[in-house]
Design an enzyme around this catalytic site. Sequence first.
Site, PDB file in Angstrom:
ATOM      1  N   HIS A  70      -4.581  -3.426   6.357  1.00  0.00           N
ATOM      2  CA  HIS A  70      -4.381  -3.692   4.923  1.00  0.00           C
ATOM      3  C   HIS A  70      -5.733  -4.113   4.353  1.00  0.00           C
ATOM      4  O   HIS A  70      -6.026  -5.296   4.196  1.00  0.00           O
ATOM      5  CB  HIS A  70      -3.346  -4.795   4.683  1.00  0.00           C
ATOM      6  CG  HIS A  70      -3.301  -5.208   3.233  1.00  0.00           C
ATOM      7  ND1 HIS A  70      -2.868  -4.383   2.233  1.00  0.00           N
ATOM      8  CD2 HIS A  70      -3.687  -6.347   2.610  1.00  0.00           C
ATOM      9  CE1 HIS A  70      -2.986  -4.990   1.068  1.00  0.00           C
ATOM     10  NE2 HIS A  70      -3.486  -6.179   1.273  1.00  0.00           N
ATOM     11  N   ASP A 100       0.844  -1.201   0.000  1.00  0.00           N
ATOM     12  CA  ASP A 100       0.000   0.000   0.000  1.00  0.00           C
ATOM     13  C   ASP A 100       0.880   1.253   0.000  1.00  0.00           C
ATOM     14  O   ASP A 100       0.606   2.231  -0.695  1.00  0.00           O
ATOM     15  CB  ASP A 100      -0.910  -0.006   1.237  1.00  0.00           C
ATOM     16  CG  ASP A 100      -1.608  -1.346   1.395  1.00  0.00           C
ATOM     17  OD1 ASP A 100      -2.426  -1.690   0.539  1.00  0.00           O
ATOM     18  OD2 ASP A 100      -1.302  -2.079   2.368  1.00  0.00           O
TER      19      ASP A 100
HETATM   20  P1  NAD Z   1      -2.044 -18.462  -3.955  1.00  0.00           P
HETATM   21  O1  NAD Z   1      -3.396 -19.039  -3.740  1.00  0.00           O
HETATM   22  O2  NAD Z   1      -1.453 -18.413  -5.320  1.00  0.00           O
HETATM   23  O3  NAD Z   1      -0.992 -19.218  -3.028  1.00  0.00           O
HETATM   24  C1  NAD Z   1      -1.243 -19.508  -1.691  1.00  0.00           C
HETATM   25  C2  NAD Z   1      -0.467 -20.753  -1.354  1.00  0.00           C
HETATM   26  O4  NAD Z   1      -0.586 -20.984   0.040  1.00  0.00           O
HETATM   27  C3  NAD Z   1      -0.994 -22.016  -2.071  1.00  0.00           C
HETATM   28  O5  NAD Z   1       0.074 -22.654  -2.757  1.00  0.00           O
HETATM   29  C4  NAD Z   1      -1.523 -22.878  -0.938  1.00  0.00           C
HETATM   30  O6  NAD Z   1      -1.338 -24.263  -1.165  1.00  0.00           O
HETATM   31  C5  NAD Z   1      -0.663 -22.381   0.225  1.00  0.00           C
HETATM   32  N1  NAD Z   1      -1.209 -22.668   1.554  1.00  0.00           N
HETATM   33  C6  NAD Z   1      -2.502 -22.697   1.955  1.00  0.00           C
HETATM   34  N2  NAD Z   1      -2.591 -23.058   3.234  1.00  0.00           N
HETATM   35  C7  NAD Z   1      -1.320 -23.257   3.671  1.00  0.00           C
HETATM   36  C8  NAD Z   1      -0.765 -23.669   4.907  1.00  0.00           C
HETATM   37  N3  NAD Z   1      -1.543 -23.961   5.952  1.00  0.00           N
HETATM   38  N4  NAD Z   1       0.558 -23.788   4.999  1.00  0.00           N
HETATM   39  C9  NAD Z   1       1.352 -23.524   3.941  1.00  0.00           C
HETATM   40  N5  NAD Z   1       0.888 -23.147   2.731  1.00  0.00           N
HETATM   41  C10 NAD Z   1      -0.438 -23.006   2.603  1.00  0.00           C
HETATM   42  O7  NAD Z   1      -2.106 -16.994  -3.296  1.00  0.00           O
HETATM   43  P2  NAD Z   1      -1.094 -15.784  -3.498  1.00  0.00           P
HETATM   44  O8  NAD Z   1      -1.527 -14.984  -4.665  1.00  0.00           O
HETATM   45  O9  NAD Z   1       0.293 -16.262  -3.419  1.00  0.00           O
HETATM   46  O10 NAD Z   1      -1.465 -14.903  -2.209  1.00  0.00           O
HETATM   47  C11 NAD Z   1      -1.197 -15.371  -0.923  1.00  0.00           C
HETATM   48  C12 NAD Z   1      -1.855 -14.495   0.117  1.00  0.00           C
HETATM   49  O11 NAD Z   1      -1.315 -13.166   0.091  1.00  0.00           O
HETATM   50  C13 NAD Z   1      -3.362 -14.305  -0.076  1.00  0.00           C
HETATM   51  O12 NAD Z   1      -3.973 -14.359   1.202  1.00  0.00           O
HETATM   52  C14 NAD Z   1      -3.478 -12.906  -0.645  1.00  0.00           C
HETATM   53  O13 NAD Z   1      -4.727 -12.331  -0.381  1.00  0.00           O
HETATM   54  C15 NAD Z   1      -2.379 -12.223   0.139  1.00  0.00           C
HETATM   55  N6  NAD Z   1      -1.903 -10.940  -0.388  1.00  0.00           N
HETATM   56  C16 NAD Z   1      -1.564 -10.005   0.532  1.00  0.00           C
HETATM   57  C17 NAD Z   1      -1.073  -8.777   0.112  1.00  0.00           C
HETATM   58  C18 NAD Z   1      -0.677  -7.714   1.109  1.00  0.00           C
HETATM   59  O14 NAD Z   1      -0.366  -6.605   0.658  1.00  0.00           O
HETATM   60  N7  NAD Z   1      -0.660  -7.945   2.416  1.00  0.00           N
HETATM   61  C19 NAD Z   1      -0.955  -8.513  -1.254  1.00  0.00           C
HETATM   62  C20 NAD Z   1      -1.289  -9.516  -2.164  1.00  0.00           C
HETATM   63  C21 NAD Z   1      -1.772 -10.745  -1.716  1.00  0.00           C
HETATM   64  C1  LMR Z   2      -3.678  -6.626  -2.555  1.00  0.00           C
HETATM   65  O1  LMR Z   2      -3.665  -5.599  -1.858  1.00  0.00           O
HETATM   66  O2  LMR Z   2      -3.263  -6.632  -3.738  1.00  0.00           O
HETATM   67  C2  LMR Z   2      -4.250  -7.908  -2.002  1.00  0.00           C
HETATM   68  O3  LMR Z   2      -4.262  -7.859  -0.607  1.00  0.00           O
HETATM   69  C3  LMR Z   2      -5.613  -8.162  -2.568  1.00  0.00           C
HETATM   70  C4  LMR Z   2      -6.163  -9.493  -2.123  1.00  0.00           C
HETATM   71  O4  LMR Z   2      -7.341  -9.484  -1.696  1.00  0.00           O
HETATM   72  O5  LMR Z   2      -5.459 -10.527  -2.215  1.00  0.00           O
END
Ligand code: NAD
Ligand code: LMR
Length: 329
Positions: free
Chosen positions: A188, A160
């Site tokens: 977030h 962000d």
């Molecule tokens: P994704 O679905 O591609 O990958 C998530 C992975 O986590 C999968 O491979 C899944 O098997 C694994 N997983 C699920 N449960 C698990 C556990 N108990 N132990 C270990 N691994 C486990 O998702 P992504 O695009 O990589 O995003 C991951 C997370 O990050 C999501 O929650 C998304 O919303 C979040 N995110 C946060 C931000 C931020 O700014 N804070 C930004 C983008 C995404």
């Molecule tokens: C982001 O800010 O891009 C993510 O947290 C969005 C999401 O819901 O995975």
Amino acid sequence: MTQSPVNVTVTGAAGQIGYALLFRIASGHLLGPDTPVKLRLLEIPQAVKAAEGTAMELDDCAFPLLAGIDIFDDAKQAFDGANVGLLVGARPRTKGMERGDLLEANGGIFKPQGEAINAGAADDIKILVVGNPANTNALIAQAHAPDVPAERFTAMTRLDHNRAISQLAAKLGVPVTEIKKLTIWGNHSATQYPDLFHAEVGGRNAAEAVGDQAWLENDFIPTVAKRGAAIIEARGASSAASAANAAIDHVHTWVNGTAEGDWTSMGIPSDGSYGVPEGIISSFPVTTKDGAYEIVQGLEIDDFSRARIDATVAELVEERDAVKGLGLI
Ligand code: NAD
Ligand code: LMR
């Protein structure tokens, strides 16, 4: 190379963010060009094979700093000896899922991971939670690691922060390097408050440099706060490379320090500063030095900023109360 390798545990290693993150950790962008790393990857059993594939690709890069890769489907093993933990894997919200269901499903992930960190992580462990809802997932993990200092549990608002810098730089037609002291307050989520009133552009107050309260309220704040949803809409998947980049930035800044005259934004356990209830994991302006962070104190908060901070903090309090009600903390 004289330094012994730093153990970096990454959960959700086979996911989208994992794929964008691991290669940059292994090439030295997380901890610097002199620090070898050992990767400890945690996945659910069904995704271990995919993680093995990524590990093969990591091997194929012959990264000089990569001292080893281990893959686990057990949190206790994955966090054993961890110096840095990047908690990326989380349960996404799926159709028909209520908020309580989402928090409960994530409690099932972050509670055992907190326990595993408590049981076996290294004394200098630093945790960054990326998996959403990041602030509250960090709170759950932290609540189950009573022997680890609470301040080692952080949540990611650096994406962000970077988004806000980029939007402001584009508006003013200046390089991003001109922008300092940007703050993301709170959660977030779409309630977050990107604050321009304390930010600077080329040494000048950013809100004054913009000189357009309507843009700030109706354009800048919603664009930054809803950027994650806009990326999902455009890409058909949530941000991955930019999220991985922000995770790298977050830990790099935590370990190596903020520049003189600047600060960053991190979701951290509140000490009560700026009226944010103690204990919730909320984003603040922080400076970092020697691997520790401090909240920037003494900023004057006007009525506009107060209302925005109060709204995002109220959402965090609600999330905390919900996970408390579910017995997750
Ligand atoms: P994704 O679905 O591609 O990958 C998530 C992975 O986590 C999968 O491979 C899944 O098997 C694994 N997983 C699920 N449960 C698990 C556990 N108990 N132990 C270990 N691994 C486990 O998702 P992504 O695009 O990589 O995003 C991951 C997370 O990050 C999501 O929650 C998304 O919303 C979040 N995110 C946060 C931000 C931020 O700014 N804070 C930004 C983008 C995404
Ligand atoms: C982001 O800010 O891009 C993510 O947290 C969005 C999401 O819901 O995975």
